[in-house]
Each structure stands twice: as C-alpha cells, then as structure tokens.
Design an enzyme around this catalytic site. Structure first.
Site, PDB file in Angstrom:
ATOM      1  N   GLY A   7       0.810  -1.217   0.000  1.00 22.58           N
ATOM      2  CA  GLY A   7       0.000   0.000   0.000  1.00 22.58           C
ATOM      3  C   GLY A   7       0.841   1.265   0.000  1.00 22.58           C
ATOM      4  O   GLY A   7       0.668   2.135   0.848  1.00 22.58           O
ATOM      5  N   GLY A  11      -0.801   7.826   1.437  1.00 23.43           N
ATOM      6  CA  GLY A  11      -1.031   7.704   2.873  1.00 23.43           C
ATOM      7  C   GLY A  11       0.136   7.185   3.681  1.00 23.43           C
ATOM      8  O   GLY A  11       1.299   7.501   3.438  1.00 23.43           O
ATOM      9  N   ASP A  51      -3.573 -11.017  -4.660  1.00 25.83           N
ATOM     10  CA  ASP A  51      -3.064 -11.737  -5.825  1.00 25.83           C
ATOM     11  C   ASP A  51      -1.734 -12.414  -5.494  1.00 25.83           C
ATOM     12  O   ASP A  51      -0.682 -12.086  -6.044  1.00 25.83           O
ATOM     13  CB  ASP A  51      -2.896 -10.742  -6.984  1.00 25.83           C
ATOM     14  N   SER A 116      -2.589  -1.955  12.160  1.00 27.24           N
ATOM     15  CA  SER A 116      -3.940  -2.225  12.637  1.00 27.24           C
ATOM     16  C   SER A 116      -4.624  -0.886  12.937  1.00 27.24           C
ATOM     17  O   SER A 116      -4.361   0.107  12.255  1.00 27.24           O
ATOM     18  CB  SER A 116      -3.895  -3.123  13.879  1.00 27.24           C
ATOM     19  N   TYR A 130     -14.851  -3.019   9.263  1.00 28.13           N
ATOM     20  CA  TYR A 130     -13.507  -2.450   9.420  1.00 28.13           C
ATOM     21  C   TYR A 130     -12.955  -2.793  10.802  1.00 28.13           C
ATOM     22  O   TYR A 130     -11.815  -3.247  10.933  1.00 28.13           O
ATOM     23  CB  TYR A 130     -13.536  -0.932   9.218  1.00 28.13           C
ATOM     24  N   LYS A 134      -9.631  -5.206  11.648  1.00 30.68           N
ATOM     25  CA  LYS A 134      -8.477  -4.702  12.400  1.00 30.68           C
ATOM     26  C   LYS A 134      -8.284  -5.460  13.710  1.00 30.68           C
ATOM     27  O   LYS A 134      -7.155  -5.630  14.176  1.00 30.68           O
ATOM     28  CB  LYS A 134      -8.632  -3.197  12.649  1.00 30.68           C
ATOM     29  N   THR A 165      -5.478  10.746   5.545  1.00 36.44           N
ATOM     30  CA  THR A 165      -5.134   9.953   4.367  1.00 36.44           C
ATOM     31  C   THR A 165      -6.402   9.834   3.523  1.00 36.44           C
ATOM     32  O   THR A 165      -7.462  10.341   3.899  1.00 36.44           O
ATOM     33  CB  THR A 165      -4.649   8.537   4.747  1.00 36.44           C
TER      34      THR A 165
END
Length: 200
Positions: A7, A11, A51, A116, A130, A134, A165
């Site tokens: 990622g 952010g 993936d 987390s 969500y 987490k 973010t």
C-alpha cells in the site's frame, strides 16, 4: 536493509516507504496503483495483496510492513456480501498471505509490522467490518509474535489513530437503512465527519 511495504501509493504506506528511502534503505513496494515514489532505492510492483500468485520473487526481506487496507461503512445487516468478502480479503487475508509468502525470507532479527487500528479494540457502529478486520490483524500479530519469539523475529501491530489519508475518502459507503435503524447511520456518519478535522 530491505523493507517490503504494501500500500505504498499514498497515505501511511507512502510516508513509511519515503522515510526508509531517505535513510538509505532499499524499499520494495506493492500497491494496486502505479508507483508514486521515484528513487533508485525503490522497486515497485503493481499488484493487489490478494493476488498472491504474482507476488515478487525477491531474495530476502529484513522488515515486512503490512499496510494495505480498505474501509467499509454501513448497516451490517444490509452490507452486500461481496463488499464484506473484499474487505476481509484485503485487510485480513492480505496480511496473512504476505506474512506466509515473505516470512521464509527473513533471518533472525527480522521484523513484521502490521498496521492495525484502535478500531480493533473498541466497537464503532456502522463500521463493523472495518473494526472486525483490524481486530483480526491485531490478534494475528499477537499470536505470531509468540510463535516467532524463539526464531528472533519480532511481530508488532501498530494502531495509529485518525490520520489525514485517503482511506476515509475511498471508503465504500453503503447508505441503505430501514425502520430498524432509522437515521442512526446518518447521525453516526455526521458525527465522525465532524471530528475529521482532529486527525493527525
């Protein structure tokens, strides 16, 4: 050191990658988006953490930072099952896949840091999935930390609070409601939005 971060297009992930690059380390980034970091010390792989069969083949990893994640909001009862499966697969299975794939490349002294959230420790209405993901990431971190203690590999769960973010901006919002919930979803959303200016 070689640091693998998921990622990294924006952010927290991008900030982490840029910090390590600035300190002279080699960073490998995995993200669904194109590279947004330009550096001789940065190698980018455009792929989704789900993936696994296309994960990069690299020789070693000193630090793995599982940062990639998405958000979902709405009445739990009315959430589309495909959206639930998506957030579970990205936020939880993505961490598990990366850990299983890259842990064998680590030596004693290696570190795994899973991003987390405080939402994994306290309930938040209409953010059920969500919070659930987490919570799973935190517990996964605690358990694997115990398993890897003798191997000398440290696993940590970092739980940053609200940060500016695009996670909130990109959150999938399911606005469906019924008589059971009335306008409680809207009230909760308005309250959270009102407090957004307090983010780090």
């Amino acid at each position: 050191m070689k640091i693998l971060v998921t990622g990294t297009s924006q952010g927290i992930g991008k900030a982490i990658a840029e910090l390590f690059i600035k300190r002279g380390h080699c960073v490998v980034g995995m993200d669904r988006q194109d590279a947004t970091i330009c550096s001789d010390n940065y190698t980018h792989y455009r792929l989704d953490v789900r993936d696994r069969e296309h994960y990069p083949e690299i020789s070693n990893v000193d630090i793995l930072i599982n940062n990639a994640g998405i958000a979902l909001a709405g009445v739990t009862e009315l959430l589309p099952i495909l959206e639930i499966e998506k957030i579970m697969n990205v936020n939880v299975m993505g961490v598990i896949h990366c850990t299983q794939a890259f842990l064998p490349l680590m030596q004693k002294g290696g570190k795994i840091i899973n991003i987390s959230s405080p939402c994994g420790d306290f309930p938040l209405p209409f953010r059920t999935m969500y919070c659930t993901t987490k919570s799973a990431v935190s517990m996964f971190s605690y358990c694997t930390r115990l398993e890897l203690k003798k191997a000398g590999i440290i696993v940590s769960a970092m739980c940053p609070g609200n940060i500016f973010t695009n996670l909130s901006k990109n959150r999938v919002k399911i606005e469906a409601t019924n008589q059971k919930y009335g306008d409680e979803l809207k009230k909760a959303t308005d309250k959270i939005n009102k407090e957004s200016s307090k983010r780090m």
